[in-house]
Design a protein around this motif. Structure first.
Motif, PDB file in Angstrom:
ATOM      1  N   THR A   1       0.835  -1.202   0.000  1.00 40.75           N
ATOM      2  CA  THR A   1       0.000   0.000   0.000  1.00 40.75           C
ATOM      3  C   THR A   1       0.873   1.256   0.000  1.00 40.75           C
ATOM      4  N   LEU A   2       1.916   1.253   0.823  1.00 45.64           N
ATOM      5  CA  LEU A   2       2.824   2.401   0.871  1.00 45.64           C
ATOM      6  C   LEU A   2       3.558   2.582  -0.453  1.00 45.64           C
ATOM      7  N   ASP A   3       3.934   1.470  -1.075  1.00 43.15           N
ATOM      8  CA  ASP A   3       4.640   1.555  -2.349  1.00 43.15           C
ATOM      9  C   ASP A   3       3.773   2.172  -3.445  1.00 43.15           C
ATOM     10  N   SER A   4       2.477   1.986  -3.326  1.00 42.07           N
ATOM     11  CA  SER A   4       1.569   2.493  -4.355  1.00 42.07           C
ATOM     12  C   SER A   4       1.123   3.933  -4.096  1.00 42.07           C
ATOM     13  N   ASP A   5       1.504   4.504  -2.940  1.00 41.35           N
ATOM     14  CA  ASP A   5       1.050   5.853  -2.582  1.00 41.35           C
ATOM     15  C   ASP A   5       2.210   6.611  -1.942  1.00 41.35           C
ATOM     16  N   ARG A   6       2.963   7.326  -2.763  1.00 41.81           N
ATOM     17  CA  ARG A   6       4.132   8.035  -2.259  1.00 41.81           C
ATOM     18  C   ARG A   6       3.757   9.073  -1.206  1.00 41.81           C
ATOM     19  N   GLY A   7       2.637   9.764  -1.410  1.00 38.94           N
ATOM     20  CA  GLY A   7       2.208  10.778  -0.454  1.00 38.94           C
ATOM     21  C   GLY A   7       1.986  10.193   0.931  1.00 38.94           C
ATOM     22  N   LEU A   8       1.353   9.023   0.970  1.00 40.01           N
ATOM     23  CA  LEU A   8       1.115   8.356   2.245  1.00 40.01           C
ATOM     24  C   LEU A   8       2.435   7.917   2.866  1.00 40.01           C
ATOM     25  N   ARG A   9       3.314   7.372   2.041  1.00 44.75           N
ATOM     26  CA  ARG A   9       4.610   6.885   2.530  1.00 44.75           C
ATOM     27  C   ARG A   9       5.402   8.020   3.179  1.00 44.75           C
ATOM     28  N   VAL A  10       5.345   9.183   2.576  1.00 46.13           N
ATOM     29  CA  VAL A  10       6.058  10.341   3.126  1.00 46.13           C
ATOM     30  C   VAL A  10       5.367  10.839   4.396  1.00 46.13           C
ATOM     31  N   ALA A  11       4.049  10.837   4.387  1.00 40.06           N
ATOM     32  CA  ALA A  11       3.292  11.381   5.522  1.00 40.06           C
ATOM     33  C   ALA A  11       3.514  10.583   6.802  1.00 40.06           C
ATOM     34  N   VAL A  12       3.552   9.257   6.704  1.00 41.19           N
ATOM     35  CA  VAL A  12       3.659   8.445   7.918  1.00 41.19           C
ATOM     36  C   VAL A  12       5.062   8.473   8.514  1.00 41.19           C
ATOM     37  N   ALA A  13       6.034   9.011   7.769  1.00 43.11           N
ATOM     38  CA  ALA A  13       7.394   9.111   8.301  1.00 43.11           C
ATOM     39  C   ALA A  13       7.844  10.564   8.446  1.00 43.11           C
ATOM     40  N   ASP A  14       6.919  11.507   8.302  1.00 42.70           N
ATOM     41  CA  ASP A  14       7.246  12.934   8.342  1.00 42.70           C
ATOM     42  C   ASP A  14       7.544  13.363   9.785  1.00 42.70           C
ATOM     43  N   GLN A  15       8.804  13.637  10.074  1.00 44.50           N
ATOM     44  CA  GLN A  15       9.206  13.957  11.438  1.00 44.50           C
ATOM     45  C   GLN A  15       8.784  15.360  11.877  1.00 44.50           C
ATOM     46  N   SER A  16       8.261  16.169  10.956  1.00 41.76           N
ATOM     47  CA  SER A  16       7.758  17.485  11.343  1.00 41.76           C
ATOM     48  C   SER A  16       6.341  17.400  11.916  1.00 41.76           C
ATOM     49  N   VAL A  17       5.741  16.210  11.784  1.00 45.08           N
ATOM     50  CA  VAL A  17       4.399  15.965  12.323  1.00 45.08           C
ATOM     51  C   VAL A  17       4.523  15.185  13.622  1.00 45.08           C
ATOM     52  N   ALA A  18       3.689  15.490  14.605  1.00 46.13           N
ATOM     53  CA  ALA A  18       3.745  14.823  15.907  1.00 46.13           C
ATOM     54  C   ALA A  18       3.574  13.316  15.750  1.00 46.13           C
ATOM     55  N   ALA A  19       4.270  12.580  16.612  1.00 45.86           N
ATOM     56  CA  ALA A  19       4.213  11.115  16.558  1.00 45.86           C
ATOM     57  C   ALA A  19       2.779  10.609  16.692  1.00 45.86           C
ATOM     58  N   GLU A  20       1.992  11.244  17.566  1.00 48.55           N
ATOM     59  CA  GLU A  20       0.607  10.813  17.771  1.00 48.55           C
ATOM     60  C   GLU A  20      -0.212  10.957  16.494  1.00 48.55           C
ATOM     61  N   GLN A  21       0.073  12.001  15.731  1.00 52.60           N
ATOM     62  CA  GLN A  21      -0.654  12.216  14.480  1.00 52.60           C
ATOM     63  C   GLN A  21      -0.278  11.162  13.436  1.00 52.60           C
ATOM     64  N   ARG A  22       1.007  10.853  13.348  1.00 55.19           N
ATOM     65  CA  ARG A  22       1.445   9.829  12.392  1.00 55.19           C
ATOM     66  C   ARG A  22       0.845   8.482  12.749  1.00 55.19           C
ATOM     67  N   SER A  23       0.883   8.157  14.024  1.00 61.66           N
ATOM     68  CA  SER A  23       0.312   6.894  14.485  1.00 61.66           C
ATOM     69  C   SER A  23      -1.194   6.861  14.246  1.00 61.66           C
ATOM     70  N   GLY A  24      -1.857   7.984  14.507  1.00 62.63           N
ATOM     71  CA  GLY A  24      -3.300   8.056  14.298  1.00 62.63           C
ATOM     72  C   GLY A  24      -3.672   7.903  12.838  1.00 62.63           C
ATOM     73  N   LEU A  25      -2.855   8.467  11.951  1.00 56.80           N
ATOM     74  CA  LEU A  25      -3.093   8.330  10.520  1.00 56.80           C
ATOM     75  C   LEU A  25      -3.057   6.868  10.095  1.00 56.80           C
ATOM     76  N   VAL A  26      -2.069   6.161  10.577  1.00 55.78           N
ATOM     77  CA  VAL A  26      -1.942   4.739  10.241  1.00 55.78           C
ATOM     78  C   VAL A  26      -3.136   3.954  10.765  1.00 55.78           C
ATOM     79  N   ARG A  27      -3.527   4.243  12.006  1.00 59.81           N
ATOM     80  CA  ARG A  27      -4.664   3.516  12.589  1.00 59.81           C
ATOM     81  C   ARG A  27      -5.952   3.785  11.816  1.00 59.81           C
ATOM     82  N   SER A  28      -6.153   5.022  11.409  1.00 61.65           N
ATOM     83  CA  SER A  28      -7.383   5.360  10.688  1.00 61.65           C
ATOM     84  C   SER A  28      -7.438   4.664   9.333  1.00 61.65           C
TER      85      SER A  28
END
Length: 272
Positions: free
Chosen positions: A43-70
């Motif tokens: 899924t990550l390989d097919s969506d570069r935007g998502l792949r970048v978003a879930v590892a974006d260190q400028s975003v709070a860890a809770e937000q990255r984790s929440g994105l994955v859970r959602s």
């Protein structure tokens, strides 16, 4: 992999082992987790935007984790969901290393399932044999390395080669590797064999001989190399009549060439 990513991966390995490994290992849970982690990577390989978003260190860890859970809640098991949400909350040097971390965790989970079935050594040996086959069959390896071919086509080709000849864990690991190669196919498969050996706390020694080595000789060689390197050794053997006699031993990047062909070559050069 950079230091931050290595530290994150080390912590996640420990958490994964606690969830699917150890004396209370659930083979089914470990296998499902490994398979689902590979699906998440797809899924990550097919969506570069998502792949970048879930590892974006400028975003709070809770937000990255929440994105994955959602995104993955209800689509994967609770064990897998926890692994990927915890991974998203970790610090990664870049999105590529985040993806690589998930791949390794998926492989580790599948290997833990093999361990739970008492098949870890078998899987290690099967992967080594497959890597050797690819090294000696350049046409097959070229087809599996073809960048113009789709991952599905390459997996289908390898699946036809492996059908009925390997455990389900070996097949799953090999198909994932050829579908998204990191190096040449033979090297990727060989790295999986070394990963399996590592879970058995062993270092791989590739031993080439002119004729077959008996199990007793392999055990004696493992003991001798273990004393030399200070580690438990896993002996992987290959037969190459061209070396005439003796052994060629490879441990990591180190090569010990005790072959008769090498000795004769030295003699020839000395007499020249």
């Amino acid at each position: 992999m950079h230091a931050a990513s290595r530290e994150s991966l080390a912590q996640l390995r420990t958490e994964l082992d606690a969830a699917v490994g150890g004396a209370t290992v659930s083979v089914a849970n470990a296998a499902q987790t490994g398979s689902e982690l590979f699906d998440v990577v797809e899924t990550l390989d097919s969506d570069r935007g998502l792949r970048v978003a879930v590892a974006d260190q400028s975003v709070a860890a809770e937000q990255r984790s929440g994105l994955v859970r959602s995104l993955f809640a209800g689509k994967v098991s609770e064990t897998t969901l926890k692994v990927i949400s915890d991974a998203a909350a970790q610090t990664w040097s870049n999105s590529r290393e985040f993806r690589a971390g998930l791949v390794e965790l998926g492989r580790r989970a599948l290997l833990r399932s093999a361990e739970g079935q008492g098949q870890l050594e078998t899987v290690e040996d099967e992967l080594f044999r497959l890597g050797s086959i690819l090294m000696n069959e350049p046409q097959l390896e070229q087809l599996l390395a073809d960048k113009a071919a789709t991952p599905e086509a390459k997996r289908g080709l390898l699946a036809s080669v492996l059908y009925g000849k390997a455990t389900s864990v070996t097949e799953a690991l090999a198909l994932q590797a050829v579908g998204r190669p990191e190096k040449r196919p033979a090297d990727d498969i060989d790295s999986l064999s070394r990963l399996a050996a590592g879970l058995r706390n062993r270092t791989v020694a590739r031993v080439t001989s002119a004729t077959a080595i008996s199990p007793e000789q392999q055990r004696a060689l493992a003991d001798k190399l273990g004393r030399v390197y200070g580690e438990e050794m896993s002996i992987h053997t290959e037969i190459d009549p061209s070396i005439l006699g003796g052994l060629v031993i490879r441990v990591g990047d180190e090569v010990i060439d005790g072959s008769l062909s090498r000795k004769l070559e030295k003699l020839r050069v000395g007499l020249g």
